[in-house]
Design a protein around this motif. Structure first.
Motif, short mmCIF file in Angstrom:
data_model
loop_
_atom_site.label_atom_id
_atom_site.label_comp_id
_atom_site.label_asym_id
_atom_site.label_seq_id
_atom_site.Cartn_x
_atom_site.Cartn_y
_atom_site.Cartn_z
N ASP A 374 0.82 -1.22 0.00
CA ASP A 374 0.00 0.00 0.00
C ASP A 374 0.85 1.27 0.00
N GLY A 375 2.15 1.12 0.26
CA GLY A 375 3.01 2.30 0.34
C GLY A 375 2.85 3.08 1.63
N SER A 376 2.31 2.43 2.68
CA SER A 376 2.01 3.13 3.93
C SER A 376 3.25 3.41 4.78
N ILE A 377 4.28 2.57 4.63
CA ILE A 377 5.49 2.76 5.45
C ILE A 377 6.43 3.72 4.75
N ASP A 378 6.60 4.87 5.34
CA ASP A 378 7.38 5.95 4.75
C ASP A 378 8.86 5.87 5.14
N ALA A 379 9.12 5.57 6.42
CA ALA A 379 10.50 5.52 6.90
C ALA A 379 10.62 4.59 8.09
N VAL A 380 11.80 4.00 8.24
CA VAL A 380 12.13 3.15 9.38
C VAL A 380 13.41 3.70 9.99
N ILE A 381 13.33 4.11 11.26
CA ILE A 381 14.48 4.74 11.93
C ILE A 381 14.94 3.85 13.07
N GLY A 382 16.16 3.37 13.00
CA GLY A 382 16.71 2.54 14.08
C GLY A 382 17.27 3.41 15.18
N MET A 383 16.80 3.20 16.40
CA MET A 383 17.21 4.03 17.54
C MET A 383 18.24 3.29 18.40
N VAL A 397 11.60 3.68 15.28
CA VAL A 397 10.50 4.62 15.07
C VAL A 397 10.07 4.45 13.61
N ILE A 398 8.82 4.07 13.41
CA ILE A 398 8.28 3.87 12.06
C ILE A 398 7.39 5.06 11.70
N ILE A 399 7.64 5.65 10.54
CA ILE A 399 6.84 6.77 10.06
C ILE A 399 5.90 6.24 8.98
#
Length: 530
Positions: A374-383, A397-399
């Motif tokens: 669906d293209g819903s996941i914009d970014a994946v940030i590893g903390m 943190v998932i955008i």
């Protein structure tokens, strides 16, 4: 902030030996909140009376002014009405925090007066209903009888009285809560990460969630697992019309729900601008009436929590398009889908979750694949690891967004960039800026960020594990074997010199017959070594 921490530490001394941190924080935060309401009212009285703040520069003077104005029948009605219109409440003079503290200093304070103060405020104004329930003044943990309990609270009042809660810059409840947890959290810290998001992480998420929406005249934020409410509150620092912001939040834990409500009131959020609910986010959808979608959704849900879905949840509008339900033992995707369902088409969602959601298979793999299609996941940030209270695991943190024109995903590996702390790691301003700027630019950055196409993700079987996309491997420098060989030779020569010197020293030693056998054996060992 140092003064706030010092006073809290001192006040906690009177409670620490009687109960654990998860309990005494409720007393301290409840009393700080009541002090804020009382102090804010006195400041408003000086303003309404058009008196000089310089002249009425102490709470004692402000309280006397308040009493004097209320004593005038011609003024009393208008004054109380103005206070209710501007602040949303009034407090009887005898229940003011500084009046109760003055009695404490004279050792004539009575617990019942503080209890009446709480009841009076809660009974008269619906927004305060239940907010002081956790300040249990009859608890035997405060003392075995009324006199002992009286002494305990007397000391706490005296120590909290000097805190300037109205003038404190920043998140008073959040600052106080974070400090209490970090200092005394042997018990409360076990699950503290569930209801307090560290300030630096909260700021990073808020900045990203606000990007492109800064100029909206009306802005709505929703946090279905709102904890102390700080995630929602941070958003307003990054939009241009914070005065028109609307806050919508839900929290299962009643104590934490009350904490969030206090926090919003402390930040000047009017009752009509907040819509908060004490309930189970997953069990039953909320809100279901307008508005039910929001410009921003921010979440830090409990990690891998259990939940109790049955087959009817497959018909639930929040979950029915994803083919599977999140497993009963791990509700992570249930929280994510709930938040995404309530996001506007033009909005941005930021959620903190454990890394398992990026690569676990079975039902979670099915849901993740659909989100990516669906293209819903914009970014994946590893903390970095050890950012959150009560857990040392690294988080992501998932955008998420709706109606994106592309299905690529930006991966950012920020796991190695942090300030190491004694108990908790922290993000510096530079760490936060780098993540946000990288998110905005959406470009590849060697060993830090990568924009992965949908085809690339598909080739990886929709596994979003960050190391598959961001290579942070550092090659070791080539080993100089010649230099190592020369070094080994030098070490051997040095060893031979030392052994020879030791042999000569032992050989020249004087010894009696009793030690002759031992000396003979020692010399034989040396000879064999050579």
């Amino acid at each position: 902030m140092a003064v706030l921490h010092q006073k809290l530490f001192s006040a906690a001394d009177n409670l620490r030996s009687k109960m654990d941190a998860s309990e005494y924080k409720n007393y301290l935060l409840g009393l700080i909140f009541y002090k804020y309401l009382s102090d804010q009212l006195l400041g408003k009285v000086v303003e309404v009376a058009d008196e000089s703040p310089e002249e009425f520069d102490t709470q004692e003077k402000q309280a006397e002014l308040y009493k004097g104005l209320l004593a005038d029948e011609d003024i009393r009605g208008d004054l109380v009405e103005t206070l209710i219109d501007t602040l949303g409440y009034d407090i009887e003079p005898q229940y003011l925090f500084n009046e109760l503290t003055a009695q404490a200093k004279q050792n004539i304070f009575q617990l019942n007066d503080l209890n009446k103060a709480f009841i009076d405020l809660s009974f008269k104004y619906v927004q305060f209903n239940g907010l002081f329930d956790d300040v249990d003044l009859k608890s035997k943990k405060l003392g075995s009888d009324d006199q002992q309990r009286n002494i305990t609270i007397t000391e706490v009042l005296k120590k909290l009285n000097d805190i300037d809660v109205v003038g404190h810059s920043g998140d008073v409840i959040g600052d106080a809560y974070e400090y209490l947890i970090s200092q005394f959290a042997s018990e409360a810290g076990k699950k503290a990460g569930e209801f307090y998001t560290p300030h630096e992480v909260s700021v990073m998420m808020a900045r990203i969630a606000a990007i492109g929406q800064e100029d909206k005249k009306l802005f709505s934020v929703y946090d279905p697992t709102m904890g102390s409410g700080s995630l929602m509150l941070n958003i307003r620092n990054f939009i241009n019309h914070p005065e028109s912001m609307k806050y919508h939040g839900q929290e299962l834990n009643t104590t934490t729900f009350n904490l969030a409500k206090m926090n919003l009131i402390l930040h000047g959020v009017n009752d009509e601008d907040m819509r908060l609910r004490n309930g189970d986010t997953l069990n039953k959808d909320w809100p279901t009436d307008e508005p039910y979608t929001f410009d921003s959704v921010t979440m830090n849900p409990p990690y891998s929590a259990k939940w109790s879905p049955d087959d009817t949840f497959l018909d639930d509008s929040r979950f029915n398009r994803y083919g599977k339900l999140a497993p009963k033992s791990k509700a992570d995707f249930a929280f994510l889908l709930h938040g995404l369902y309530h996001l506007k088409d033009s909005g941005t969602m930021a959620i903190v979750l454990p890394h398992g959601v990026l690569f676990r298979g079975a039902a979670e793999g099915v849901i993740r694949k659909k989100l990516l299609e669906d293209g819903s996941i914009d970014a994946v940030i590893g903390m970095p690891a050890n950012l959150f209270f009560g857990t040392s695991i690294p988080t992501t943190v998932i955008i998420l967004k709706k109606n994106r024109t592309t299905r690529d995903v930006l991966f950012i590996d920020a796991s190695k960039e942090f300030i190491k702390g004694k108990n908790q790691n922290k993000l510096s301003q530079e760490n936060i800026d780098k993540v946000v700027e990288t998110y905005k630019k959406r470009e590849n950055v060697e060993k830090y960020a990568h924009v992965a196409s949908f085809e690339e993700i598909k080739e990886n079987d929709f596994n979003l594990n960050i190391p598959r996309y961001v290579d942070t491997f550092e090659e070791e420098e080539p080993v100089d074997m010649v230099a190592i060989g020369a070094s080994v030779q030098e070490i051997r020569k040095e060893k031979e010199k030392l052994e020879s010197s030791l042999y000569e020293m032992i050989s020249s030693m004087q010894f009696d017959e009793k030690n002759a056998e031992w000396m003979k054996g020692a010399l034989e060992v040396f000879n064999r070594g050579k």
